[in-house]
Scaffold this motif. Structure first.
Motif, short mmCIF file in Angstrom:
data_model
loop_
_atom_site.label_atom_id
_atom_site.label_comp_id
_atom_site.label_asym_id
_atom_site.label_seq_id
_atom_site.Cartn_x
_atom_site.Cartn_y
_atom_site.Cartn_z
N ALA A 38 0.83 -1.20 0.00
CA ALA A 38 0.00 0.00 0.00
C ALA A 38 0.87 1.26 0.00
O ALA A 38 0.59 2.21 -0.74
CB ALA A 38 -0.92 0.00 1.22
N ASN A 39 1.92 1.25 0.81
CA ASN A 39 2.83 2.40 0.84
C ASN A 39 3.54 2.57 -0.49
O ASN A 39 3.73 3.70 -0.98
CB ASN A 39 3.87 2.25 1.95
N ALA A 40 3.98 1.44 -1.07
CA ALA A 40 4.68 1.49 -2.36
C ALA A 40 3.75 2.08 -3.42
O ALA A 40 4.17 2.92 -4.23
CB ALA A 40 5.13 0.09 -2.76
N LEU A 41 2.48 1.70 -3.40
CA LEU A 41 1.52 2.21 -4.39
C LEU A 41 1.27 3.70 -4.20
O LEU A 41 1.22 4.46 -5.17
CB LEU A 41 0.20 1.44 -4.29
N ALA A 42 1.13 4.13 -2.93
CA ALA A 42 0.87 5.54 -2.67
C ALA A 42 2.06 6.39 -3.11
O ALA A 42 1.89 7.44 -3.74
CB ALA A 42 0.59 5.76 -1.19
N GLN A 90 -2.79 14.27 1.69
CA GLN A 90 -3.19 14.52 3.07
C GLN A 90 -4.72 14.67 3.18
O GLN A 90 -5.33 14.26 4.16
CB GLN A 90 -2.50 15.78 3.59
N ALA A 91 -5.31 15.25 2.13
CA ALA A 91 -6.76 15.47 2.16
C ALA A 91 -7.54 14.21 1.80
O ALA A 91 -8.56 13.92 2.42
CB ALA A 91 -7.13 16.60 1.21
N TYR A 92 -7.05 13.46 0.81
CA TYR A 92 -7.85 12.34 0.30
C TYR A 92 -7.36 10.96 0.74
O TYR A 92 -8.11 9.99 0.66
CB TYR A 92 -7.94 12.40 -1.22
N ALA A 93 -6.07 10.83 1.12
CA ALA A 93 -5.57 9.53 1.60
C ALA A 93 -4.74 9.77 2.86
O ALA A 93 -3.53 9.52 2.88
CB ALA A 93 -4.74 8.85 0.52
N PRO A 94 -5.38 10.28 3.94
CA PRO A 94 -4.62 10.68 5.13
C PRO A 94 -3.85 9.53 5.78
O PRO A 94 -2.77 9.76 6.33
CB PRO A 94 -5.68 11.23 6.09
N VAL A 95 -4.38 8.32 5.69
CA VAL A 95 -3.69 7.19 6.33
C VAL A 95 -2.34 6.95 5.66
O VAL A 95 -1.29 6.81 6.31
CB VAL A 95 -4.56 5.92 6.27
N GLN A 96 -2.36 6.91 4.31
CA GLN A 96 -1.13 6.68 3.56
C GLN A 96 -0.17 7.86 3.75
O GLN A 96 1.03 7.69 3.87
CB GLN A 96 -1.44 6.53 2.06
N HIS A 97 -0.74 9.08 3.81
CA HIS A 97 0.09 10.26 3.99
C HIS A 97 0.86 10.17 5.30
O HIS A 97 2.05 10.49 5.37
CB HIS A 97 -0.78 11.53 3.97
N LYS A 98 0.20 9.68 6.34
CA LYS A 98 0.83 9.55 7.65
C LYS A 98 1.95 8.51 7.59
O LYS A 98 3.02 8.68 8.16
CB LYS A 98 -0.23 9.14 8.67
N ASP B 61 -8.39 19.69 7.97
CA ASP B 61 -8.80 20.08 9.33
C ASP B 61 -9.97 19.23 9.81
O ASP B 61 -10.00 18.79 10.97
CB ASP B 61 -9.18 21.57 9.36
N ALA B 62 -10.92 18.99 8.91
CA ALA B 62 -12.09 18.19 9.30
C ALA B 62 -11.67 16.78 9.67
O ALA B 62 -12.17 16.20 10.64
CB ALA B 62 -13.10 18.16 8.15
N TYR B 63 -10.73 16.21 8.90
CA TYR B 63 -10.27 14.85 9.19
C TYR B 63 -9.59 14.79 10.55
O TYR B 63 -9.83 13.88 11.34
CB TYR B 63 -9.30 14.40 8.08
N LYS B 64 -8.72 15.81 10.82
CA LYS B 64 -8.00 15.83 12.10
C LYS B 64 -8.98 15.92 13.27
O LYS B 64 -8.86 15.23 14.27
CB LYS B 64 -7.04 17.03 12.14
N ALA B 65 -9.98 16.82 13.12
CA ALA B 65 -10.97 17.01 14.18
C ALA B 65 -11.77 15.72 14.40
O ALA B 65 -12.03 15.32 15.53
CB ALA B 65 -11.90 18.16 13.82
N GLU B 66 -12.10 15.05 13.29
CA GLU B 66 -12.88 13.82 13.38
C GLU B 66 -12.09 12.72 14.09
O GLU B 66 -12.62 12.00 14.93
CB GLU B 66 -13.23 13.37 11.95
N GLN B 67 -10.77 12.64 13.75
CA GLN B 67 -9.92 11.63 14.37
C GLN B 67 -9.83 11.85 15.87
O GLN B 67 -9.89 10.93 16.66
CB GLN B 67 -8.51 11.65 13.76
N LEU B 68 -9.67 13.15 16.26
CA LEU B 68 -9.54 13.48 17.67
C LEU B 68 -10.83 13.14 18.41
O LEU B 68 -10.81 12.54 19.49
CB LEU B 68 -9.20 14.97 17.84
N GLN B 69 -11.94 13.51 17.79
CA GLN B 69 -13.24 13.26 18.40
C GLN B 69 -13.46 11.75 18.62
O GLN B 69 -13.86 11.31 19.69
CB GLN B 69 -14.32 13.80 17.48
N LYS B 70 -13.13 10.97 17.59
CA LYS B 70 -13.25 9.51 17.68
C LYS B 70 -12.40 8.99 18.83
O LYS B 70 -12.84 8.13 19.60
CB LYS B 70 -12.76 8.87 16.38
N ALA B 71 -11.17 9.53 18.93
CA ALA B 71 -10.23 9.05 19.95
C ALA B 71 -10.76 9.36 21.34
O ALA B 71 -10.66 8.52 22.24
CB ALA B 71 -8.87 9.70 19.74
N VAL B 72 -11.35 10.56 21.54
CA VAL B 72 -11.87 10.93 22.86
C VAL B 72 -12.96 9.96 23.28
O VAL B 72 -12.97 9.44 24.40
CB VAL B 72 -12.41 12.39 22.85
#
Lengths: 215, 241
Positions: A38-42, A90-98, B61-72
């Motif tokens: 998954a990381n390689a693809l991203a 970061q907006a559309y694939a935040p998990v992979q971005h992280k 920002d919405a994603y970050k806020a949602e993640q934090l809310q879920k975690a709480v």
């Protein structure tokens, strides 16, 4: 003037001049982020986007870029597209971005991309530059997915997150650690070298057979 | 691809482009044009980045806020809603001073149950682990002194070893089992049955111990403010969803 056909422009980067496996370019992401498919693809998708957009823009604007500032201009173009790719991931694939972290930003200094701009896009038309960029992007993706596949299968016993060997499989942790990247690349290059040598050896055999037959 | 083939390709490429490279060499380009080219390119690049940023920032920002809310909600089981309290001038406050930046203030999330009674407090903290900073959030009941839950928000611990701090569910579940605070890291199998004992992970000793330390440090830091009293019932009209 023209030495290669369009199909050659396209295919060259995929295999014969594969950026990672043959030219040894862009090894930093190839070693660093291939601990899972998954990381390689991203990473491949982000790099593919950057190389295609940069090639199109640079081959379009090459007449307006003075020779003296061309490298700065190329880097500026590449850095812009990398920033866009970074934001969009970061907006559309935040998990992979992280997961990919700083390596997205480091696409800017991937010598494979700058190399193609300097060696090809700056000297050819938009159509050929795009074909070259797509070919190189696919070649890069093949190499990364190949490495990611090996490392994920052996390191975690899964492929794209799906478990392959059941719960009794003892993962080879070293394969998902940095050392595993070097080992995998080493073994892939070894295998490629081996087949290359065999391919070279074949015509010699037929030559000798021909000589024998004639005698 | 042989070395000779590669060289011949490179030569061919050079021959093809030789005339293109010679043109600028014959006509020296003015300094103004060099600067202007880069200035125009820079401006266009900046413009493009700003446009895309304007489009993606709300999503991020919405994603970050949602993640934090879920975690709480995850670390404070049975919570119906929560309030964010900021540490302003050594006291807990629901509101920030006017013109203040939210990110500059430390905060806790106070959770209430459906009857608006205090359920627990969630706080996040990060400290250096084995590889990089481990960022966690955990829930704590200030009335009983027991931990309610814990979630790792960010960690770059060694894959396969240190990452067990969030992948080894036997370890993680210990934080949800209501251990007393302060927590005591214990080598697996050597526990004496004390109420705050948490078994560390063999092969991930540093990371799993560090996580326990982070919780103890956070509680030490916040205890004085918690002792001053947190509203036991939820304030109307000031609730997060």
């Amino acid at each position: 003037m023209r030495k290669t056909t369009s199909s050659q422009d396209f295919i060259r980067g995929i295999w014969n001049e594969n950026p990672v496996l043959i030219q040894m370019l862009g090894l930093c992401p190839a070693l660093a982020v291939t601990n899972s498919v998954a990381n390689a693809l991203a990473m491949s998708a982000a790099t593919f986007f950057v190389i295609c957009c940069s090639s199109v823009l640079i081959s379009t604007c090459k007449r307006f870029i003075p020779n003296e500032v061309r490298i700065s201009a190329y880097i500026l173009v590449i850095a812009t597209f990398v920033t866009l790719a970074d934001m969009m991931l970061q907006a559309y694939a935040p998990v992979q971005h992280k997961e990919l972290g700083a390596f997205i930003a480091l696409i800017v200094v991937n010598c494979m991309i700058l190399g193609r701009q300097e060696a090809f896009s700056a000297k050819n038309n938009v159509y050929r530059s795009l074909l070259d960029a797509i070919g190189t992007g696919i070649g890069f993706t093949i190499a990364l997915v190949m490495m990611g596949g090996f490392r994920e299968m052996l390191g975690t016993g899964s492929f794209l997150g799906y478990s392959l060997f059941g719960p009794n499989f003892e993962p080879w942790v070293i394969m998902v650690l940095p050392a595993g990247g070097f080992l995998t690349l080493g073994f892939i290059l070894l295998a490629m070298g081996f087949f290359e040598q065999r391919k070279k050896a074949k015509p010699t055999k037929t030559e000798t057979e021909a000589v024998e037959a004639s005698s | 691809m042989t070395e000779e083939n590669k060289n011949s390709d490179i030569q061919a490429e050079n021959q093809t482009t030789a005339p293109v490279q010679e043109v600028p060499a014959e006509k020296p380009v003015s300094t103004f044009r060099l600067i202007a080219t880069l200035a125009v390119a820079g401006t266009l690049a900046g413009l493009l980045i700003v446009l895309v940023n304007q489009h993606t920032k709300p999503l991020i920002d919405a994603y970050k806020a949602e993640q934090l809310q879920k975690a709480v909600y995850e670390v404070l089981p049975d919570t119906d809603h929560y309030n964010t309290y900021y540490l302003v001038d050594s006291s807990l406050s629901l509101t920030l001073p006017e013109g203040a930046k939210e990110s500059e203030y430390k905060r806790i999330y106070v959770g209430y149950n459906a009857d608006k009674q205090l359920n627990g407090v969630a706080m996040s903290r990060g400290e250096s682990g084995f590889q990089d900073v481990i960022m966690i959030i955990f829930g704590f009941n200030p009335n009983t002194g027991k931990l309610m839950g814990m979630k790792v928000l960010d960690s770059k611990e060694t894959p396969g070893l240190g990452d067990k701090i969030f992948k080894d569910m036997d370890y993680v579940n210990q934080f949800f089992a209501g251990p007393s605070t302060p927590l005591i890291p214990t080598k697996p199998g050597t526990g004496k049955g004390m109420p705050g004992e948490i078994d560390t992970i063999t092969g991930a000793t540093i990371s799993s111990k560090k996580l326990i330390e982070i919780i103890n440090h956070a509680l030490e830091e916040w205890q004085p403010y918690l002792d001053h009293g947190i509203p036991q019932t939820s304030a109307d009209g000031e609730v997060n969803p």
